[in-house]
Design a protein around this motif. Structure first.
Motif, short mmCIF file in Angstrom:
data_model
loop_
_atom_site.label_atom_id
_atom_site.label_comp_id
_atom_site.label_asym_id
_atom_site.label_seq_id
_atom_site.Cartn_x
_atom_site.Cartn_y
_atom_site.Cartn_z
N ASP A 131 -9.40 6.74 -6.77
CA ASP A 131 -8.04 7.09 -6.34
C ASP A 131 -7.34 5.92 -5.64
OD1 ASP A 131 -6.51 9.07 -3.79
OD2 ASP A 131 -5.86 8.92 -5.88
N PRO A 132 -7.01 4.85 -6.35
CA PRO A 132 -7.04 4.68 -7.80
C PRO A 132 -8.22 3.87 -8.28
CG PRO A 132 -5.66 2.97 -6.89
CD PRO A 132 -6.22 3.74 -5.72
N PHE A 160 -3.39 10.43 -6.15
CA PHE A 160 -3.19 10.84 -7.54
C PHE A 160 -4.00 12.11 -7.80
CE2 PHE A 160 -0.83 7.20 -8.91
CZ PHE A 160 -1.31 6.13 -8.16
N THR A 161 -3.47 12.96 -8.65
CA THR A 161 -4.23 14.16 -9.00
C THR A 161 -5.43 13.75 -9.85
OG1 THR A 161 -3.07 14.50 -11.10
CG2 THR A 161 -2.08 15.50 -9.11
N VAL A 162 -6.38 14.65 -9.98
CA VAL A 162 -7.56 14.36 -10.81
C VAL A 162 -7.13 14.09 -12.25
CG1 VAL A 162 -9.70 15.35 -11.73
CG2 VAL A 162 -9.14 15.62 -9.31
N ALA A 163 -6.18 14.87 -12.73
CA ALA A 163 -5.70 14.67 -14.10
C ALA A 163 -5.04 13.30 -14.27
CB ALA A 163 -4.71 15.78 -14.46
N LYS A 173 -4.31 1.31 -1.07
CA LYS A 173 -3.19 2.24 -0.80
C LYS A 173 -2.48 1.87 0.48
CE LYS A 173 -6.01 5.73 -1.62
NZ LYS A 173 -6.59 7.08 -1.87
N GLU A 174 -3.22 1.42 1.47
CA GLU A 174 -2.62 1.03 2.75
C GLU A 174 -1.75 -0.22 2.56
OE1 GLU A 174 -2.29 2.70 5.19
OE2 GLU A 174 -1.85 1.43 6.92
N VAL A 175 -2.27 -1.19 1.83
CA VAL A 175 -1.50 -2.42 1.57
C VAL A 175 -0.21 -2.08 0.83
CG1 VAL A 175 -1.48 -4.57 0.23
CG2 VAL A 175 -3.48 -3.99 1.64
N PRO A 177 -3.19 -8.12 -7.78
CA PRO A 177 -4.44 -8.83 -8.13
C PRO A 177 -5.67 -7.90 -8.24
CG PRO A 177 -3.29 -9.96 -6.34
CD PRO A 177 -2.62 -8.62 -6.53
N TYR A 178 -5.53 -6.65 -7.77
CA TYR A 178 -6.72 -5.79 -7.67
C TYR A 178 -6.69 -4.62 -8.64
CZ TYR A 178 -6.17 -8.49 -3.44
OH TYR A 178 -5.94 -9.53 -2.57
N LEU A 179 -5.58 -4.50 -9.40
CA LEU A 179 -5.41 -3.33 -10.27
C LEU A 179 -4.97 -3.79 -11.66
CD1 LEU A 179 -3.26 -1.25 -7.73
CD2 LEU A 179 -5.69 -0.87 -8.24
N SER A 180 -5.24 -2.96 -12.64
CA SER A 180 -4.67 -3.26 -13.97
C SER A 180 -3.15 -3.08 -13.88
CB SER A 180 -5.25 -2.29 -15.00
OG SER A 180 -4.73 -0.98 -14.75
N PRO A 181 -2.37 -3.73 -14.75
CA PRO A 181 -0.90 -3.63 -14.68
C PRO A 181 -0.39 -2.19 -14.68
CG PRO A 181 -1.54 -5.38 -16.19
CD PRO A 181 -2.82 -4.69 -15.79
N ALA A 182 -0.97 -1.35 -15.52
CA ALA A 182 -0.48 0.05 -15.61
C ALA A 182 -0.77 0.81 -14.31
CB ALA A 182 -1.12 0.75 -16.80
N ILE A 183 -1.95 0.59 -13.74
CA ILE A 183 -2.30 1.30 -12.51
C ILE A 183 -1.52 0.74 -11.33
CG2 ILE A 183 -4.21 1.83 -10.92
CD1 ILE A 183 -6.03 2.10 -13.37
N HIS A 184 -1.27 -0.57 -11.37
CA HIS A 184 -0.42 -1.18 -10.33
C HIS A 184 0.97 -0.55 -10.37
CE1 HIS A 184 2.37 -4.49 -8.99
NE2 HIS A 184 1.68 -4.20 -7.90
#
Ligand SMILES: Cc1cn(CCC(=O)O)c2ccccc12
Length: 161
Positions: free
Chosen positions: A11-12, A45-48, A131-133, A142-149
């Motif tokens: 999450d995420p 984010f929801t589980v789904a 999430k805090e940042v 730098p820490y997430l894929s583009p879609a998740i970012h």
């Protein structure tokens, strides 16, 4: 057919998680990423949503499936006809937290846990820190894929512009 379960809250789902899934996918015939539902904790984010984001992120890994799970992890391992639990580690702190559960899972069902160090570039990254940042207006790209970012950017309730 060797199958491994990789449980987490995701999450995420971070690039540190993605490293572990990628490495496991080259060593097991089937990998099941299990979003573990914590009824006492409402995530960002929801589980789904988490399942959909991980599926999209891992679409290039044909032997990876994503699902949710509530309950005893060894029951999921049995249901998926898996033999192994894979847990990513960032540090000795992660190991200290995971080791008792690995021993318990072995005693409960004989399921073995394989530990894997994540990419050192992400050893300091947790989902809660990300999430805090983001909430404080920092750059989490730098820490997430583009879609998740992008999904995080759209979801976070920023305290600063
Ligand atoms: C983000 C993150 C958390 N952990 C701890 C276990 C978890 O909650 O998933 C990891 C282990 C390896 C790679 C990345 C991570």
């Amino acid at each position: 057919m060797s199958a491994a379960v990789i449980p987490g809250s995701y999450d995420p789902f971070t690039l540190g998680h993605r490293f572990v899934v990628t490495q496991a996918a080259t060593r097991f015939e089937r990998v099941i990423v299990a979003v573990v539902v914590n009824p006492n904790k409402r995530g960002m984010f929801t589980v789904a949503e988490r399942i959909a984001m991980i599926e999209a992120d891992c679409a290039d890994l044909p032997n990876v499936t994503v699902r949710s799970w509530t309950g005893l992890l060894v029951d999921l391992v049995r249901e998926e006809d898996a033999t192994t639990i894979v847990k990513g580690l960032r540090s000795e702190t992660d190991f200290a937290y995971e080791a008792p559960m690995a021993q318990m899972n072995r005693e409960l069902s004989g399921a073995e846990t394989f530990f894997m160090l994540t990419d050192p570039r992400f050893a300091h990254v947790s989902s809660s820190l990300i999430k805090e940042v983001a909430r404080l207006g920092g750059d989490t790209a730098p820490y997430l894929s583009p879609a998740i970012h992008q999904a995080l950017d759209n979801r976070v309730d920023r305290v600063r512009a």
